[in-house]
Each structure stands twice: as C-alpha cells, then as structure tokens.
Design a protein around this motif. Structure first.
Motif, PDB file in Angstrom:
ATOM      1  N   ALA A  47     -20.274  25.611  11.685  1.00 17.08           N
ATOM      2  CA  ALA A  47     -19.987  24.235  12.099  1.00 17.08           C
ATOM      3  C   ALA A  47     -19.904  23.277  10.927  1.00 17.08           C
TER       4      ALA A  47
ATOM      5  N   LEU B 293     -17.078  20.163  10.499  1.00 19.22           N
ATOM      6  CA  LEU B 293     -17.619  18.800  10.528  1.00 19.22           C
ATOM      7  C   LEU B 293     -17.354  18.080   9.207  1.00 19.22           C
TER       8      LEU B 293
ATOM      9  N   GLY C  94     -20.608  15.814  15.818  1.00 16.69           N
ATOM     10  CA  GLY C  94     -21.691  16.791  15.803  1.00 16.69           C
ATOM     11  C   GLY C  94     -22.754  16.492  16.844  1.00 16.69           C
TER      12      GLY C  94
ATOM     13  N   ALA D 138     -21.377  17.315  20.276  1.00 19.10           N
ATOM     14  CA  ALA D 138     -21.413  18.765  20.532  1.00 19.10           C
ATOM     15  C   ALA D 138     -22.830  19.192  20.908  1.00 19.10           C
TER      16      ALA D 138
ATOM     17  N   VAL E  14     -24.468  23.072  16.357  1.00 17.40           N
ATOM     18  CA  VAL E  14     -23.534  22.132  15.728  1.00 17.40           C
ATOM     19  C   VAL E  14     -24.253  20.811  15.436  1.00 17.40           C
TER      20      VAL E  14
ATOM     21  N   ALA F 212     -26.193  21.155  12.285  1.00 24.77           N
ATOM     22  CA  ALA F 212     -25.321  20.997  11.108  1.00 24.77           C
ATOM     23  C   ALA F 212     -25.044  19.517  10.836  1.00 24.77           C
TER      24      ALA F 212
END
Length: 140
Positions: free
Chosen positions: A2, A6, A22, A25, A54, A57
């Motif tokens: 991810a 991103l 992010g 998600a 995600v 991340a």
C-alpha cells in the motif's frame, strides 16, 4: 503493497489526498471487519484486514509528512508529536476492547464487532478532520 500507491497518490495530488485515501481504506476495512463478524464470511475478514493495513501505511507516511512540512528547527518536535500520538493510540487501543464489546452489544451486533465500530468512528473523524481543516495548527 500500500505504501507505494499511497506515495504515488500523494505525489500526484498532494499529501492530504494520500492520507485521506489511506484513512478511507482503513475505514472501509473496519466496516468489512464488522460485516465479517456478523456474516461469518472469512473473505470479508481478509479484505477488512487488508483495508486496515492500508491505514497503517498511511499512518506511517504521516511521520514523513510531519518532518517534511516542519520548519527545520521544529522537525524533531513534529516527529515526536506524531510518534507520541501513535504511542498513546497503541497503549489506549487494547483498553478499548472491553468497552467496545459493550458498544457492539448496544448496537445489536456481536460483542466482538464493537471494537471495530470504535475504530471506524475514529478513522472517520480523522479522515473528515484531515479533509476539512485547511491547516492543522502546530509548529510545522
């Protein structure tokens, strides 16, 4: 998996867009986790876990954004603020499991779904604030 998409999104459309994507998600992941608990479908559990990943991340990218956007003399303080907030969340999160079961029960969901409802609410608040507030106060 991810972090690169991103980062590309942040590069093309700005950090705010990458962060909101992010967090969105992760919010979808939390909702899928609730649906997985209610329906018993393992595939929803896997998809929900991926969505939450995600969000992880995106949270890690917030550290870079805090340092990049800070004035040189405030970079240490900006990074420590983000790391401090993550630490508080890591310590407080497990303590919300028991109250979360009460939330799940109050909403007519299985008790184990409640903590994901709390997570989803927090993610929604974070995404809305990040999207709606033009400039977050701070030394950066």
């Amino acid at each position: 998996m991810a972090a690169l998409p991103l980062a590309a999104l942040a590069e093309q459309r700005g950090r705010r867009t990458g962060q909101v994507a992010g967090l969105s998600a992760a919010l979808a992941g939390a909702l899928l986790m609730v649906l997985a608990v209610v329906s018993g479908l393992f595939i929803l559990l896997l998809l929900g876990s991926a969505g939450i990943g995600v969000g992880t991340a995106a949270g890690l990218q917030a550290r870079f954004a805090a340092v990049d956007l800070a004035a040189p003399e405030h970079r240490g303080q900006a990074l420590s603020t983000v790391v401090w907030a993550v630490t508080v969340g890591a310590a407080a999160g497990p303590n919300l499991i028991q109250p979360g079961t009460g939330v799940g029960t109050a909403l007519g969901l299985p008790p184990v779904a409640g903590p994901f409802v709390i997570s989803g609410a927090g993610l929604l608040i974070a995404a809305v604030l990040l999207f709606a507030v033009p400039h977050m106060p701070g030394p950066w």
